[in-house]
Write a protein that holds these residues in place. Sequence first.
Motif, PDB file in Angstrom:
ATOM      1  N   ALA A 257      -1.936 -21.798   4.241  1.00  0.00           N
ATOM      2  CA  ALA A 257      -2.612 -21.108   5.340  1.00  0.00           C
ATOM      3  C   ALA A 257      -2.160 -21.718   6.657  1.00  0.00           C
ATOM      4  O   ALA A 257      -2.030 -22.939   6.777  1.00  0.00           O
ATOM      5  CB  ALA A 257      -4.122 -21.219   5.176  1.00  0.00           C
ATOM      6  N   SER A 258      -1.930 -20.868   7.659  1.00  0.00           N
ATOM      7  CA  SER A 258      -1.344 -21.374   8.897  1.00  0.00           C
ATOM      8  C   SER A 258      -1.745 -20.515  10.088  1.00  0.00           C
ATOM      9  O   SER A 258      -2.145 -19.352   9.940  1.00  0.00           O
ATOM     10  CB  SER A 258       0.185 -21.405   8.766  1.00  0.00           C
ATOM     11  OG  SER A 258       0.789 -22.000   9.884  1.00  0.00           O
ATOM     12  N   LEU A 259      -1.629 -21.097  11.278  1.00  0.00           N
ATOM     13  CA  LEU A 259      -1.833 -20.393  12.548  1.00  0.00           C
ATOM     14  C   LEU A 259      -0.582 -20.565  13.390  1.00  0.00           C
ATOM     15  O   LEU A 259       0.072 -21.599  13.348  1.00  0.00           O
ATOM     16  CB  LEU A 259      -3.029 -20.983  13.310  1.00  0.00           C
ATOM     17  CG  LEU A 259      -4.397 -21.002  12.633  1.00  0.00           C
ATOM     18  CD1 LEU A 259      -5.401 -21.708  13.533  1.00  0.00           C
ATOM     19  CD2 LEU A 259      -4.870 -19.590  12.326  1.00  0.00           C
ATOM     20  N   TRP A 260      -0.279 -19.546  14.195  1.00  0.00           N
ATOM     21  CA  TRP A 260       0.853 -19.653  15.102  1.00  0.00           C
ATOM     22  C   TRP A 260       0.688 -18.634  16.222  1.00  0.00           C
ATOM     23  O   TRP A 260      -0.175 -17.749  16.148  1.00  0.00           O
ATOM     24  CB  TRP A 260       2.170 -19.425  14.362  1.00  0.00           C
ATOM     25  CG  TRP A 260       2.352 -18.067  13.727  1.00  0.00           C
ATOM     26  CD1 TRP A 260       2.952 -16.966  14.266  1.00  0.00           C
ATOM     27  CD2 TRP A 260       1.912 -17.670  12.407  1.00  0.00           C
ATOM     28  NE1 TRP A 260       2.933 -15.919  13.385  1.00  0.00           N
ATOM     29  CE2 TRP A 260       2.312 -16.312  12.232  1.00  0.00           C
ATOM     30  CE3 TRP A 260       1.246 -18.301  11.364  1.00  0.00           C
ATOM     31  CZ2 TRP A 260       2.045 -15.601  11.061  1.00  0.00           C
ATOM     32  CZ3 TRP A 260       0.995 -17.598  10.203  1.00  0.00           C
ATOM     33  CH2 TRP A 260       1.382 -16.264  10.057  1.00  0.00           C
ATOM     34  N   ILE A 261       1.494 -18.770  17.257  1.00  0.00           N
ATOM     35  CA  ILE A 261       1.503 -17.761  18.314  1.00  0.00           C
ATOM     36  C   ILE A 261       2.886 -17.124  18.371  1.00  0.00           C
ATOM     37  O   ILE A 261       3.883 -17.751  18.002  1.00  0.00           O
ATOM     38  CB  ILE A 261       1.120 -18.338  19.695  1.00  0.00           C
ATOM     39  CG1 ILE A 261       2.103 -19.426  20.128  1.00  0.00           C
ATOM     40  CG2 ILE A 261      -0.309 -18.849  19.691  1.00  0.00           C
ATOM     41  CD1 ILE A 261       1.856 -19.930  21.543  1.00  0.00           C
ATOM     42  N   VAL A 262       2.914 -15.878  18.821  1.00  0.00           N
ATOM     43  CA  VAL A 262       4.170 -15.150  18.970  1.00  0.00           C
ATOM     44  C   VAL A 262       4.282 -14.694  20.416  1.00  0.00           C
ATOM     45  O   VAL A 262       3.341 -14.119  20.978  1.00  0.00           O
ATOM     46  CB  VAL A 262       4.232 -13.939  18.015  1.00  0.00           C
ATOM     47  CG1 VAL A 262       5.521 -13.158  18.246  1.00  0.00           C
ATOM     48  CG2 VAL A 262       4.161 -14.409  16.566  1.00  0.00           C
ATOM     49  N   ILE A 263       5.425 -14.960  21.020  1.00  0.00           N
ATOM     50  CA  ILE A 263       5.683 -14.600  22.412  1.00  0.00           C
ATOM     51  C   ILE A 263       6.584 -13.369  22.440  1.00  0.00           C
ATOM     52  O   ILE A 263       7.651 -13.360  21.816  1.00  0.00           O
ATOM     53  CB  ILE A 263       6.343 -15.765  23.168  1.00  0.00           C
ATOM     54  CG1 ILE A 263       5.453 -17.023  23.081  1.00  0.00           C
ATOM     55  CG2 ILE A 263       6.607 -15.385  24.622  1.00  0.00           C
ATOM     56  CD1 ILE A 263       6.127 -18.270  23.601  1.00  0.00           C
ATOM     57  N   ASP A 264       6.126 -12.344  23.126  1.00  0.00           N
ATOM     58  CA  ASP A 264       6.896 -11.097  23.264  1.00  0.00           C
ATOM     59  C   ASP A 264       7.323 -10.526  21.914  1.00  0.00           C
ATOM     60  O   ASP A 264       8.412  -9.955  21.770  1.00  0.00           O
ATOM     61  CB  ASP A 264       8.130 -11.319  24.146  1.00  0.00           C
ATOM     62  CG  ASP A 264       7.754 -11.633  25.588  1.00  0.00           C
ATOM     63  OD1 ASP A 264       6.612 -11.351  25.973  1.00  0.00           O
ATOM     64  OD2 ASP A 264       8.603 -12.184  26.323  1.00  0.00           O
TER      65      ASP A 264
END
Length: 364
Positions: A257-264
């Motif tokens: 299980a993981s969290l991340w951010i995506v730019i554009d």
Amino acid sequence: MIEIMPVHYDIAGDLRHYFNSNMKEILLHIEESMRFCEEKKISVGHGKLYWFLKDDQIFFYCNNMLIYHNQIMNAEMQSHPFTEAFMKGGKTLLNENELEQTMIKDALAAYYLIDKEEHENRKSSAMHKKQPFPGTDITREKYQCGSSLFRITAQRRKIQILRNYTQKTAFIFPSERYRMPAHGKVQIFGEENTYPVPDPSKFNAAVSDAKYEYGRGLQNIRALIKALESSEYEKMHRITLYAGWKCQYNAGDSLAASLWIVIDENALVDAENWKIEKLQQYMNLLEQGRYEETLFRGNILQWIEEEKMKKLPYTDSHWTGSVNRCLYIGTACTDEQAEAFLASRTKSRIPERKRLLRPFRDRL
């Protein structure tokens, strides 16, 4: 890490028996067969083994680790010992010499069969379908995947992942085991659809003071988002929070299980994905079977602190933008949905731990 060849055959069946039954024919044509496979950059998988020819040497891998190589094309064939880690990794009834002979016989039989297959079926484009070699009890599946660590086949909710040509696993998203934080479209991020962080200097300036605490994934990703929202960077670029599952090339059949951010929509940032030089060195030694010490959590904590002391720009201290050696599978979500997703994963693991410990309660 296994070096990926553009064309790969996954073979099932008794190659040693085939070699013993057709030894004269194989040895008569084996040099041209092996030259053909080396020029075409063809690799072979048989059971847990994966091998290929390169620079007149044959390389054998097992579980992503180089275990043995040999000057197979040289008349004065020089034997190289198996890696110590491989020989310690499991009990075998064969000694090193017998194991070497078995592997080489399998390799010779495989290359002879593949050479025949490629020449007799030049117009055939059949891939991924298990087919027999005519006149044998041996079957093969052919893959042509360039040099990607992963090959992904998505059909509705079912996603099939082939890692290093050696592990084929199907996952259902969402499912009871692999839930998603939101009802949106499940997205897959890998090397082929992710790119460097846009405006890296402005991104680094925005997140330079973001706090990081090992093992606090939600807090760390919140700190990143807060830093970006407090800067001009968010006004120039779209920042989206994702939660879901991370698949690493060497992690067996498990997802984390993981969290991340995506730019554009195409540059991924994982706050937990540090570029730790000492960890990379350790992993390289491990993949070659040359490790001497066990890696502990304390080692990673120490190495992260050392990286933090260097005060490098974020894009230099973390794997950012383009995904490296793994896949991320998840949905866009809100902060509340991400928190609920992680909480549900923690709760779901507790019954499993109790079940595993049940047989040992009387001994504790």
